[in-house]
Design a protein around this motif. Structure first.
Motif, PDB file in Angstrom:
ATOM      1  N   VAL A  55     -24.539   4.645 -13.658  1.00  0.00           N
ATOM      2  CA  VAL A  55     -24.134   6.035 -13.905  1.00  0.00           C
ATOM      3  C   VAL A  55     -23.380   6.606 -12.716  1.00  0.00           C
ATOM      4  CG1 VAL A  55     -24.974   8.373 -14.303  1.00  0.00           C
ATOM      5  CG2 VAL A  55     -26.004   6.453 -15.535  1.00  0.00           C
ATOM      6  N   LEU A  56     -23.914   6.400 -11.515  1.00  0.00           N
ATOM      7  CA  LEU A  56     -23.282   6.957 -10.314  1.00  0.00           C
ATOM      8  C   LEU A  56     -21.931   6.297 -10.035  1.00  0.00           C
ATOM      9  CD1 LEU A  56     -26.401   7.317  -7.980  1.00  0.00           C
ATOM     10  CD2 LEU A  56     -25.165   9.122  -9.184  1.00  0.00           C
ATOM     11  N   SER A  57     -21.826   5.003 -10.289  1.00  0.00           N
ATOM     12  CA  SER A  57     -20.550   4.307 -10.070  1.00  0.00           C
ATOM     13  C   SER A  57     -19.477   4.821 -11.018  1.00  0.00           C
ATOM     14  CB  SER A  57     -20.734   2.801 -10.260  1.00  0.00           C
ATOM     15  OG  SER A  57     -21.562   2.264  -9.256  1.00  0.00           O
ATOM     16  N   LEU A  58     -19.851   5.019 -12.286  1.00  0.00           N
ATOM     17  CA  LEU A  58     -18.893   5.538 -13.256  1.00  0.00           C
ATOM     18  C   LEU A  58     -18.445   6.954 -12.894  1.00  0.00           C
ATOM     19  CD1 LEU A  58     -20.434   4.256 -16.614  1.00  0.00           C
ATOM     20  CD2 LEU A  58     -18.397   3.393 -15.441  1.00  0.00           C
ATOM     21  N   LEU A  59     -19.384   7.773 -12.428  1.00  0.00           N
ATOM     22  CA  LEU A  59     -19.031   9.128 -12.003  1.00  0.00           C
ATOM     23  C   LEU A  59     -18.098   9.097 -10.797  1.00  0.00           C
ATOM     24  CD1 LEU A  59     -22.465  10.992 -12.356  1.00  0.00           C
ATOM     25  CD2 LEU A  59     -20.428  11.301 -13.768  1.00  0.00           C
ATOM     26  N   ASP A  60     -18.370   8.206  -9.866  1.00  0.00           N
ATOM     27  CA  ASP A  60     -17.536   8.074  -8.664  1.00  0.00           C
ATOM     28  C   ASP A  60     -16.119   7.647  -9.028  1.00  0.00           C
ATOM     29  OD1 ASP A  60     -17.041   7.777  -5.747  1.00  0.00           O
ATOM     30  OD2 ASP A  60     -16.925   5.649  -6.248  1.00  0.00           O
ATOM     31  N   ILE A  61     -16.013   6.645  -9.891  1.00  0.00           N
ATOM     32  CA  ILE A  61     -14.688   6.148 -10.294  1.00  0.00           C
ATOM     33  C   ILE A  61     -13.912   7.212 -11.071  1.00  0.00           C
ATOM     34  CG2 ILE A  61     -13.532   4.468 -11.772  1.00  0.00           C
ATOM     35  CD1 ILE A  61     -15.762   2.483 -11.016  1.00  0.00           C
ATOM     36  N   PHE A  80       0.816  -1.209   0.000  1.00  0.00           N
ATOM     37  CA  PHE A  80       0.000   0.000   0.000  1.00  0.00           C
ATOM     38  C   PHE A  80       0.854   1.264   0.000  1.00  0.00           C
ATOM     39  CE2 PHE A  80      -3.524  -2.533   2.322  1.00  0.00           C
ATOM     40  CZ  PHE A  80      -3.895  -3.107   1.118  1.00  0.00           C
ATOM     41  N   ASP A  81       1.971   1.254   0.732  1.00  0.00           N
ATOM     42  CA  ASP A  81       2.828   2.441   0.797  1.00  0.00           C
ATOM     43  C   ASP A  81       3.619   2.649  -0.480  1.00  0.00           C
ATOM     44  OD1 ASP A  81       2.229   3.371   3.402  1.00  0.00           O
ATOM     45  OD2 ASP A  81       3.439   1.759   4.256  1.00  0.00           O
ATOM     46  N   VAL A  82       3.840   1.589  -1.234  1.00  0.00           N
ATOM     47  CA  VAL A  82       4.644   1.690  -2.459  1.00  0.00           C
ATOM     48  C   VAL A  82       3.868   2.402  -3.566  1.00  0.00           C
ATOM     49  CG1 VAL A  82       5.869   0.400  -4.242  1.00  0.00           C
ATOM     50  CG2 VAL A  82       5.953  -0.366  -1.860  1.00  0.00           C
ATOM     51  N   ASP A  83       2.601   2.059  -3.740  1.00  0.00           N
ATOM     52  CA  ASP A  83       1.799   2.658  -4.811  1.00  0.00           C
ATOM     53  C   ASP A  83       0.379   2.929  -4.309  1.00  0.00           C
ATOM     54  OD1 ASP A  83       1.029   3.637  -7.215  1.00  0.00           O
ATOM     55  OD2 ASP A  83       1.564   1.879  -8.395  1.00  0.00           O
ATOM     56  N   PRO A  84       0.209   3.910  -3.405  1.00  0.00           N
ATOM     57  CA  PRO A  84      -1.104   4.167  -2.828  1.00  0.00           C
ATOM     58  C   PRO A  84      -2.160   4.588  -3.842  1.00  0.00           C
ATOM     59  CG  PRO A  84       0.599   5.542  -1.799  1.00  0.00           C
ATOM     60  CD  PRO A  84       1.247   4.784  -2.896  1.00  0.00           C
ATOM     61  N   LYS A  85      -1.737   5.273  -4.897  1.00  0.00           N
ATOM     62  CA  LYS A  85      -2.719   5.737  -5.883  1.00  0.00           C
ATOM     63  C   LYS A  85      -3.428   4.573  -6.554  1.00  0.00           C
ATOM     64  CE  LYS A  85      -0.663  10.184  -7.226  1.00  0.00           C
ATOM     65  NZ  LYS A  85      -0.240  11.004  -8.380  1.00  0.00           N
ATOM     66  N   ARG A  86      -2.671   3.627  -7.036  1.00  0.00           N
ATOM     67  CA  ARG A  86      -3.280   2.486  -7.732  1.00  0.00           C
ATOM     68  C   ARG A  86      -4.144   1.660  -6.794  1.00  0.00           C
ATOM     69  NH1 ARG A  86       0.932  -0.961 -10.876  1.00  0.00           N
ATOM     70  NH2 ARG A  86      -0.969  -1.914 -11.660  1.00  0.00           N
ATOM     71  N   TRP A  87      -3.681   1.464  -5.548  1.00  0.00           N
ATOM     72  CA  TRP A  87      -4.464   0.689  -4.587  1.00  0.00           C
ATOM     73  C   TRP A  87      -5.735   1.429  -4.190  1.00  0.00           C
ATOM     74  CZ3 TRP A  87      -4.121  -4.232  -4.047  1.00  0.00           C
ATOM     75  CH2 TRP A  87      -2.910  -4.888  -4.246  1.00  0.00           C
ATOM     76  N   ARG A  88      -5.655   2.755  -4.072  1.00  0.00           N
ATOM     77  CA  ARG A  88      -6.864   3.529  -3.749  1.00  0.00           C
ATOM     78  C   ARG A  88      -7.864   3.435  -4.890  1.00  0.00           C
ATOM     79  NH1 ARG A  88     -11.018   4.743  -2.973  1.00  0.00           N
ATOM     80  NH2 ARG A  88     -11.937   6.617  -2.034  1.00  0.00           N
ATOM     81  N   PHE A  89      -7.391   3.505  -6.121  1.00  0.00           N
ATOM     82  CA  PHE A  89      -8.290   3.388  -7.265  1.00  0.00           C
ATOM     83  C   PHE A  89      -8.893   1.994  -7.332  1.00  0.00           C
ATOM     84  CE2 PHE A  89      -9.229   2.603 -11.759  1.00  0.00           C
ATOM     85  CZ  PHE A  89     -10.039   3.682 -12.046  1.00  0.00           C
ATOM     86  N   ASN A  90      -8.082   0.980  -7.078  1.00  0.00           N
ATOM     87  CA  ASN A  90      -8.597  -0.395  -7.084  1.00  0.00           C
ATOM     88  C   ASN A  90      -9.648  -0.600  -5.994  1.00  0.00           C
ATOM     89  OD1 ASN A  90      -6.957  -1.137  -9.220  1.00  0.00           O
ATOM     90  ND2 ASN A  90      -5.315  -1.897  -7.921  1.00  0.00           N
ATOM     91  N   SER A  91      -9.457   0.074  -4.854  1.00  0.00           N
ATOM     92  CA  SER A  91     -10.441  -0.062  -3.778  1.00  0.00           C
ATOM     93  C   SER A  91     -11.796   0.492  -4.207  1.00  0.00           C
ATOM     94  CB  SER A  91      -9.954   0.652  -2.514  1.00  0.00           C
ATOM     95  OG  SER A  91     -10.022   2.065  -2.650  1.00  0.00           O
ATOM     96  N   ALA A  92     -11.778   1.552  -5.033  1.00  0.00           N
ATOM     97  CA  ALA A  92     -13.035   2.106  -5.543  1.00  0.00           C
ATOM     98  C   ALA A  92     -13.734   1.111  -6.465  1.00  0.00           C
ATOM     99  CB  ALA A  92     -12.762   3.419  -6.281  1.00  0.00           C
ATOM    100  N   LEU A  93     -12.957   0.417  -7.282  1.00  0.00           N
ATOM    101  CA  LEU A  93     -13.531  -0.596  -8.174  1.00  0.00           C
ATOM    102  C   LEU A  93     -14.139  -1.746  -7.371  1.00  0.00           C
ATOM    103  CD1 LEU A  93     -10.759  -0.833 -10.932  1.00  0.00           C
ATOM    104  CD2 LEU A  93     -12.881   0.477 -10.994  1.00  0.00           C
ATOM    105  N   VAL A  94     -13.427  -2.169  -6.323  1.00  0.00           N
ATOM    106  CA  VAL A  94     -13.917  -3.271  -5.491  1.00  0.00           C
ATOM    107  C   VAL A  94     -15.185  -2.860  -4.747  1.00  0.00           C
ATOM    108  CG1 VAL A  94     -13.370  -4.763  -3.534  1.00  0.00           C
ATOM    109  CG2 VAL A  94     -11.633  -4.289  -5.253  1.00  0.00           C
ATOM    110  N   TYR A  95     -15.230  -1.614  -4.298  1.00  0.00           N
ATOM    111  CA  TYR A  95     -16.423  -1.136  -3.591  1.00  0.00           C
ATOM    112  C   TYR A  95     -17.640  -1.125  -4.524  1.00  0.00           C
ATOM    113  CZ  TYR A  95     -19.223   1.575  -0.324  1.00  0.00           C
ATOM    114  OH  TYR A  95     -20.209   1.983   0.556  1.00  0.00           O
TER     115      TYR A  95
END
Length: 300
Positions: free
Chosen positions: A121-127, A11-26
């Motif tokens: 629509v809302l999920s795509l806007l959120d991502i 998580f500390d190495v690449d927080p951006k990608r992991w944060r984006f992936n967490s949005a997809l998983v949510y």
């Protein structure tokens, strides 16, 4: 616990990608909740999957959010103040979102088609919103992708990009084009195929904790863009940094031979100190190198 134990260090190495992936998983977890209404006979399965995906997403988002808070603070000792303000904004956003969601639910009704359309629509806007906000977050620590990007510009143009410039160029959604296992780093057998080749490589890299080369086709020299790095199991962060700088110079070659590999290594050895000085002047943290995600290593 299994997720945190196996992925926590990344998580500390690449927080951006992991944060984006967490949005997809949510979003996937929310989709599972909708499926409980579509397939009521499988309610327990889809409900369990929804809870699991959401818990993994929350854990990942929380862990990466702390890394971003640290980037805002830089050298100031105000992480508590930043965290308090950030968490307060999250609470307010959740309350506003809940109110809007209640109002929207009254408008769209209970028809499944309307619910699915609104969710999509809302999920795509959120991502999309999360992707854009992550692009403006600036990290000054060097991970494999950021190192690859600044090395590429330094060796090809002689300039050192700033963290703000790289934050716009580093990939968040797609796989990085440089600095990843399988992209920049590979296994020993992917490069060395004969005993004679091994002997020639050892003449160059015997005292090093890395090896750089490429697999030639039908005896023809391969272009520098196809060269990759093999990391020794005992390699430290500075060894990996030197290997990427060597690769940067080697990638400028149109035809790679053992002579050009040796020349690239010699040039990297001479330029490593000026490179680090230039990186530090541009605002990069050269003391803490984040390369723990590079797990493909070899022994020789």
């Amino acid at each position: 616990m299994l997720w945190a134990g196996t992925k926590g260090k990344d998580f500390d190495v690449d927080p951006k990608r992991w944060r984006f992936n967490s949005a997809l998983v949510y979003s996937l977890g929310n989709a599972m909740e909708i499926l409980t209404q579509v397939f009521p006979s499988s309610f327990l399965f889809f409900a369990t999957m929804a809870i699991t995906f959401k818990q993994v997403s929350w854990l990942t988002a929380t862990a990466t959010r702390n890394a971003m808070y640290r980037s805002f603070g830089r050298k100031r000792d105000n992480i508590g103040d930043i965290t308090a303000k950030g968490e307060a904004q999250i609470v307010i956003a959740e309350l506003i979102g809940m109110g809007l969601g209640i109002g929207l639910s009254k408008v769209i009704g209970t028809k499944m088609r309307s619910i699915v359309t609104a969710f999509t629509v809302l999920s795509l806007l959120d991502i999309a919103a999360i992707h854009q906000e992550l692009r403006v977050v600036v990290f000054r620590n060097l991970n494999p992708q950021r190192t690859g990007l600044i090395v590429d510009e330094y060796t090809s143009k002689g300039t050192m990009p700033t963290p703000h410039t790289i934050s716009r160029r580093e990939r968040i959604m797609l796989r990085p084009l440089i600095g990843e296992d399988g992209v920049t780093f590979t296994g020993l057998l992917e490069i060395v195929t004969t005993k004679d080749e091994w002997r020639r490589y050892m003449e160059i890299f015997r005292k090093e904790k890395f090896l750089i080369g490429c697999k030639s086709k039908k005896g023809k020299p391969c272009p520098g863009k196809q060269c990759k790095i093999v990391i020794h199991e005992d390699a430290r962060s500075r060894d990996i940094l030197r290997s990427m700088l060597t690769l940067g110079y080697l990638r400028q070659e149109k035809a790679v031979t053992f002579e050009t590999i040796s020349e690239a290594k010699g040039k990297a050895d001479q330029e490593i100190r000026p490179f680090l000085d230039a990186a530090k002047s541009a605002g990069w943290n050269t003391e803490q190198l984040l390369y723990s995600t590079l797990k493909r290593r070899c022994s020789w």
